[in-house]
Design a protein around this motif. Structure first.
Motif, PDB file in Angstrom:
ATOM      1  N   ASP A 118       7.180  -3.074   8.835  1.00  0.00           N
ATOM      2  CA  ASP A 118       6.989  -3.797  10.094  1.00  0.00           C
ATOM      3  C   ASP A 118       6.745  -5.282   9.847  1.00  0.00           C
ATOM      4  N   GLU A 152       0.445   4.127   0.414  1.00  0.00           N
ATOM      5  CA  GLU A 152       0.100   5.103   1.450  1.00  0.00           C
ATOM      6  C   GLU A 152       0.530   4.638   2.847  1.00  0.00           C
ATOM      7  N   ASP A 153       0.945   3.367   2.946  1.00  0.00           N
ATOM      8  CA  ASP A 153       1.271   2.819   4.269  1.00  0.00           C
ATOM      9  C   ASP A 153       2.499   1.904   4.175  1.00  0.00           C
ATOM     10  N   VAL A 154       3.624   2.470   3.821  1.00  0.00           N
ATOM     11  CA  VAL A 154       4.867   1.712   3.693  1.00  0.00           C
ATOM     12  C   VAL A 154       5.336   1.206   5.054  1.00  0.00           C
ATOM     13  N   GLU A 155       5.068   1.928   6.108  1.00  0.00           N
ATOM     14  CA  GLU A 155       5.519   1.536   7.447  1.00  0.00           C
ATOM     15  C   GLU A 155       4.973   0.175   7.860  1.00  0.00           C
ATOM     16  N   THR A 156       3.725  -0.093   7.537  1.00  0.00           N
ATOM     17  CA  THR A 156       3.157  -1.399   7.889  1.00  0.00           C
ATOM     18  C   THR A 156       3.896  -2.513   7.166  1.00  0.00           C
ATOM     19  N   ASP A 195       0.872  -1.166   0.000  1.00  0.00           N
ATOM     20  CA  ASP A 195       0.000   0.000   0.000  1.00  0.00           C
ATOM     21  C   ASP A 195       0.916   1.224   0.000  1.00  0.00           C
TER      22      ASP A 195
END
Length: 112
Positions: free
Chosen positions: A72, A65-69, A63
């Motif tokens: 993780d 918009e949500d590279v951090e997830t 995603d």
């Protein structure tokens, strides 16, 4: 000091244990352990000696918009696979490592 050839017997046992340890290490290097995170969205594969050999990412995990997830999930999968590899190595090498560690007493014998 070592009556009746006990020293020779001790050296033969040490050589056999060293040979067994080297064989176990070679087997670990060929064994792969996989672990996943995020319900299987990310899977990491590590050899039994701890080398990361593969990371598989399900396209649904990406995603923009949500590279951090995703980061993780990759980290969690790699850590889980590495922990599984350590556990495998401990199971395979445990008795040999303990015996050789205690027996050599820090003598610095080659391969130990």
């Amino acid at each position: 000091m070592f009556p009746g050839g006990d020293m020779q017997k001790l050296l033969q046992q040490a050589q056999q244990m060293q040979s067994d340890m080297m064989q176990a290490q070679a087997e670990l290097a060929q064994t792969e352990v996989s672990a996943s995170a995020g319900g299987g969205l990310v899977t990491a594969t590590v050899t039994g000696d701890g080398e990361l050999v593969r990371v598989k990412i399900d396209p649904n995990a990406v995603d923009p918009e949500d590279v951090e997830t995703l980061e993780d999930l990759v980290l969690a999968a790699v850590q889980a696979a590495t922990e599984d590899a350590k556990r495998l190595a401990s199971e395979k090498m445990g008795p040999l490592g303990d015996a050789l560690g205690g027996m050599t007493g820090g003598l610095g014998l080659p391969g130990m």
